[in-house]
Design a protein around this motif. Structure first.
Motif, PDB file in Angstrom:
ATOM      1  N   ARG A 107       0.840  -1.199   0.000  1.00 41.51           N
ATOM      2  CA  ARG A 107       0.000   0.000   0.000  1.00 41.51           C
ATOM      3  C   ARG A 107       0.881   1.258   0.000  1.00 41.51           C
ATOM      4  O   ARG A 107       1.799   1.391   0.795  1.00 41.51           O
ATOM      5  N   ARG A 108       0.585   2.168  -0.913  1.00 42.74           N
ATOM      6  CA  ARG A 108       1.354   3.409  -0.983  1.00 42.74           C
ATOM      7  C   ARG A 108       0.791   4.405   0.031  1.00 42.74           C
ATOM      8  O   ARG A 108      -0.406   4.407   0.301  1.00 42.74           O
ATOM      9  N   THR A 109       1.658   5.230   0.584  1.00 44.88           N
ATOM     10  CA  THR A 109       1.177   6.325   1.419  1.00 44.88           C
ATOM     11  C   THR A 109       1.481   7.636   0.710  1.00 44.88           C
ATOM     12  O   THR A 109       2.617   7.879   0.301  1.00 44.88           O
ATOM     13  N   ILE A 110       0.455   8.441   0.489  1.00 46.13           N
ATOM     14  CA  ILE A 110       0.618   9.728  -0.194  1.00 46.13           C
ATOM     15  C   ILE A 110       0.387  10.831   0.833  1.00 46.13           C
ATOM     16  O   ILE A 110      -0.635  10.827   1.531  1.00 46.13           O
ATOM     17  N   GLU A 111       1.349  11.746   0.929  1.00 49.61           N
ATOM     18  CA  GLU A 111       1.194  12.864   1.845  1.00 49.61           C
ATOM     19  C   GLU A 111       0.671  14.069   1.075  1.00 49.61           C
ATOM     20  O   GLU A 111       1.220  14.425   0.037  1.00 49.61           O
ATOM     21  N   ILE A 112      -0.394  14.641   1.585  1.00 51.32           N
ATOM     22  CA  ILE A 112      -1.000  15.793   0.907  1.00 51.32           C
ATOM     23  C   ILE A 112      -0.847  17.032   1.787  1.00 51.32           C
ATOM     24  O   ILE A 112      -1.445  17.107   2.871  1.00 51.32           O
ATOM     25  N   PRO A 113      -0.025  17.991   1.338  1.00 47.54           N
ATOM     26  CA  PRO A 113       0.139  19.217   2.132  1.00 47.54           C
ATOM     27  C   PRO A 113      -1.099  20.095   2.002  1.00 47.54           C
ATOM     28  O   PRO A 113      -1.620  20.261   0.901  1.00 47.54           O
ATOM     29  N   VAL A 114      -1.570  20.620   3.130  1.00 51.81           N
ATOM     30  CA  VAL A 114      -2.791  21.434   3.114  1.00 51.81           C
ATOM     31  C   VAL A 114      -2.581  22.723   3.897  1.00 51.81           C
ATOM     32  O   VAL A 114      -2.076  22.694   5.021  1.00 51.81           O
ATOM     33  N   CYS A 115      -2.929  23.844   3.287  1.00 54.64           N
ATOM     34  CA  CYS A 115      -2.959  25.117   3.993  1.00 54.64           C
ATOM     35  C   CYS A 115      -4.383  25.274   4.548  1.00 54.64           C
ATOM     36  O   CYS A 115      -5.333  25.405   3.779  1.00 54.64           O
ATOM     37  N   TYR A 116      -4.510  25.159   5.871  1.00 56.07           N
ATOM     38  CA  TYR A 116      -5.833  25.146   6.508  1.00 56.07           C
ATOM     39  C   TYR A 116      -6.316  26.559   6.815  1.00 56.07           C
ATOM     40  O   TYR A 116      -5.519  27.460   7.077  1.00 56.07           O
ATOM     41  N   GLY A 117      -7.624  26.752   6.827  1.00 57.70           N
ATOM     42  CA  GLY A 117      -8.261  27.988   7.284  1.00 57.70           C
ATOM     43  C   GLY A 117      -8.053  29.165   6.335  1.00 57.70           C
ATOM     44  O   GLY A 117      -7.656  28.984   5.175  1.00 57.70           O
ATOM     45  N   GLY A 118      -8.350  30.359   6.835  1.00 57.06           N
ATOM     46  CA  GLY A 118      -8.178  31.573   6.044  1.00 57.06           C
ATOM     47  C   GLY A 118      -9.007  31.521   4.776  1.00 57.06           C
ATOM     48  O   GLY A 118     -10.072  30.907   4.738  1.00 57.06           O
ATOM     49  N   GLU A 119      -8.494  32.133   3.702  1.00 52.52           N
ATOM     50  CA  GLU A 119      -9.252  32.183   2.443  1.00 52.52           C
ATOM     51  C   GLU A 119      -9.431  30.795   1.824  1.00 52.52           C
ATOM     52  O   GLU A 119     -10.375  30.547   1.091  1.00 52.52           O
ATOM     53  N   PHE A 120      -8.483  29.868   2.120  1.00 48.96           N
ATOM     54  CA  PHE A 120      -8.559  28.528   1.534  1.00 48.96           C
ATOM     55  C   PHE A 120      -9.550  27.625   2.270  1.00 48.96           C
ATOM     56  O   PHE A 120     -10.023  26.639   1.721  1.00 48.96           O
ATOM     57  N   GLY A 121      -9.809  27.959   3.542  1.00 46.44           N
ATOM     58  CA  GLY A 121     -10.707  27.109   4.333  1.00 46.44           C
ATOM     59  C   GLY A 121     -11.772  27.926   5.028  1.00 46.44           C
ATOM     60  O   GLY A 121     -11.822  28.010   6.255  1.00 46.44           O
ATOM     61  N   PRO A 122     -12.669  28.553   4.236  1.00 47.30           N
ATOM     62  CA  PRO A 122     -13.639  29.493   4.809  1.00 47.30           C
ATOM     63  C   PRO A 122     -14.607  28.850   5.801  1.00 47.30           C
ATOM     64  O   PRO A 122     -15.240  29.570   6.576  1.00 47.30           O
TER      65      PRO A 122
END
Lengths: 248, 341
Positions: A107-122
């Motif tokens: 099983r592959r593990t994929i890391e997904i970087p996320v910028c949380y909150g602010g304009e990206f996470g209203p």
């Protein structure tokens, strides 16, 4: 993991050119692994006339070309059988083979970087308030779990992920947004997901990833595949921009 | 690089490049897409000497105007949109040799909803994931991932040997601006019999979960094509809403072309070319593949009825239809003495 010949499956026609194999009736890892093993086997050893195999939570659809199946019949196969019966007997042979294994180790593990909150996470504040948590706690819970890609569907490269904590569950928005930007990470009910392409939708948006999840020009156009393991990693707005520029 | 080109003067309502669809990528959530009326599109290709999987133009309803910039063989099959070549009526369902500079105009729809234009050689747009089909929602494939616009120039590939022979045969018979064959394949037209057609369907994987009344209503009422119908699917309106016996939670599962799903409002949706790869609504029926092209030719407001067939009957209809199609292909090859195209 083996799929044994205990006939623990059901074959159903999906019209005159496809068959559905049901291997379970719920969303669970054991069923998912069976579906994955069958799909992997069929991709490696397609029967003559098979077009493609489309896995879902507890089943897989096998699309076939009836004329090609008919033309490829061998002596041991009845010429009086319907095409569907021929396809079913070919699948039954495969399903009864004991060497179908879906080893968990690859099983592959994929890391997904996320910028949380602010304009990206209203909607991060809504998800936090709904669960009596701080925004930081929601992010901590969202990034602490490992998620299983059960299937792709709905839109190109869109993963149905399992494994989100009920502590950050949140209802869909009352009125859906007309456009959810590409890369948006959202929550709907007890599910979390990432939008690979811009689309309308009613999910609560908590952040955005700079990663491209779907690239039509690639031989494998989707970053994620059924059976992958996904982890989210929090990044800052600066890191988000560096990712976009290709510096990270 | 071939020098055959077609220029778009007016795109009309919706004109896209399509082939027989994008297969092998549905597991990544990529829609299969492709032409809505496979019979008309494949026939158009064969008539001009192409393989059936070459890209064609799918023209919706009306308003499209094209300049044929180089002398070439084209064929138009499917819906009848009163096509003209420099003002003269263009015969459908046959190869037509057109002089450079002629304007082909789709002026007013007479029957059907979608028309297919094949050009000898096939349209030269890049293959994306093994297909030249345009997937509009994803901006993938076809001509820059979008519908045709005024001013677009479509390149056409070098015609095959068979195409060249058809071209040569037609070049003796010019009358005015074009030369049409005296033979045709219009017996493949479904667009001429669209007054409340019968569409054959197999009971779907969730048929038994519907109330006995709804099971009957599916086959006993007339449905109307809803206005929100498009390449993704046809929304159906009937007087009797279709209901489950008891609420049921469905797991999302792969769907196919012609899957008939019923959302909670009780109005069925027939999934067509640009359908999503998976669906979570109960499936009451599955349209027999031979009858799926009828949905390509029905317009919003048109009516039809479903007729129940068994899976076995649907399969036999498919094989019979395919045999007829292959006979047409063989007849064209034989007529022009080219065994291989």
């Amino acid at each position: 993991m083996l799929i044994t010949n205990d006939a623990n499956y059901e074959l159903l026609p999906l019209g005159d050119s496809a068959v559905i194999i049901r291997l379970g009736d719920g969303i669970d890892e054991a069923t998912h692994r069976k579906v994955g093993a069958l799909t992997a086997y069929l991709e490696e050893h397609p029967f003559a006339g098979m077009i493609e195999c489309v896995p879902a939570f507890a089943s897989a659809a096998i699309h076939y070309d009836p004329v090609a199946v008919k033309k490829s019949r061998v002596f041991s196969e009845s010429i009086h059988a319907t095409i569907y019966e021929t396809v079913c007997s070919r699948l039954q042979l495969i399903l009864s083979a004991a060497e179908l294994s879906g080893a968990d180790t690859d099983r592959r593990t994929i890391e997904i970087p996320v910028c949380y909150g602010g304009e990206f996470g209203p909607d991060l504040s809504f998800v936090a308030a709904h669960n009596g948590l701080s925004e930081e706690e929601v992010v901590a819970i969202h990034t602490s779990a490992s998620y299983l890609v059960y299937m792709l569907g709905f839109a190109p490269g869109f993963p149905y992920l399992g494994g989100m904590s009920e502590r950050i569950a949140a209802p869909r928005r009352q009125s859906p947004r007309t456009v959810i930007p590409q890369g948006s990470v959202g929550i709907a009910g007890g599910q979390t997901g990432v939008y690979p392409v811009a689309t309308p939708g009613g999910w609560q948006l908590i952040g955005r990833t700079p990663l491209e999840l779907f690239s039509p020009r690639e031989a494998v156009p989707s970053l994620l595949r059924s059976g992958d393991s996904v982890r989210f990693k929090p990044i800052t707005k600066e890191q988000y921009n560096l990712y976009l520029e290709g510096a990270l | 690089m071939s020098s055959y080109r077609i220029k778009v003067l007016r795109p009309g309502l919706l004109t896209t490049v399509q082939d027989l669809g994008r297969y092998g990528f549905q597991k990544y959530g990529v829609v299969a897409g492709g032409v809505m009326d496979t019979g008309a599109a494949r026939t158009a290709n064969w008539l001009v000497g192409n393989a059936d999987r070459e890209a064609v133009l799918e023209i919706t309803l009306t308003g499209t105007e094209l300049v044929i910039e180089s002398e070439m063989v084209i064929a138009v099959c499917g819906g009848d949109m009163s096509v003209t070549i420099d003002g003269q009526a263009m015969p459908l369902w046959r190869p037509v040799l057109i002089r450079a500079g002629a304007v082909v105009k789709f002026s007013a729809y007479r029957s059907g909803c979608r028309s297919y234009l094949a050009a000898a050689g096939g349209f030269d747009v890049p293959e994306v994931m093994g297909s030249r089909s345009t997937y509009l929602r994803g901006s993938i494939g076809g001509f820059e991932g979008r519908a045709m616009k005024a001013g677009d120039v479509l390149a056409v590939k070098q015609p095959s040997l068979l195409s060249a022979r058809i071209h040569a045969a037609l070049s003796a018979g010019f009358e005015g601006g074009f030369s049409a064959s005296n033979w045709h394949a219009s017996h493949f037209a479904i667009a001429e019999n669209l007054a409340e057609p019968i569409i054959r369907a197999i009971p779907g994987t969730h048929f038994d979960l519907f109330t006995p009344g709804s099971q009957e209503d599916l086959f006993n009422q007339t449905f109307r094509i809803g206005v929100q119908s498009d390449r993704m699917g046809c929304r159906l309106e009937g007087t009797q809403k279709l209901q489950l016996s008891s609420p049921a939670e469905m797991l999302s599962e792969a769907v196919a072309n012609g899957t008939v799903q019923v959302p909670p409002d009780g109005n069925p949706i027939v999934l067509l070319a640009d359908r999503q790869t998976t669906g979570g609504y109960p499936r009451i029926a599955q349209v027999a593949t031979v009858d799926i092209p009828v949905f390509a030719q029905l317009k919003p407001g048109d009516r039809f009825r479903f007729e129940a067939v068994t899976q076995q009957e649907a399969e036999r209809l498919y094989l019979d239809g395919e045999r007829d199609m292959q006979l047409l292909k063989a007849a064209i090859s034989y007529k022009f003495g080219a065994r291989h195209t």
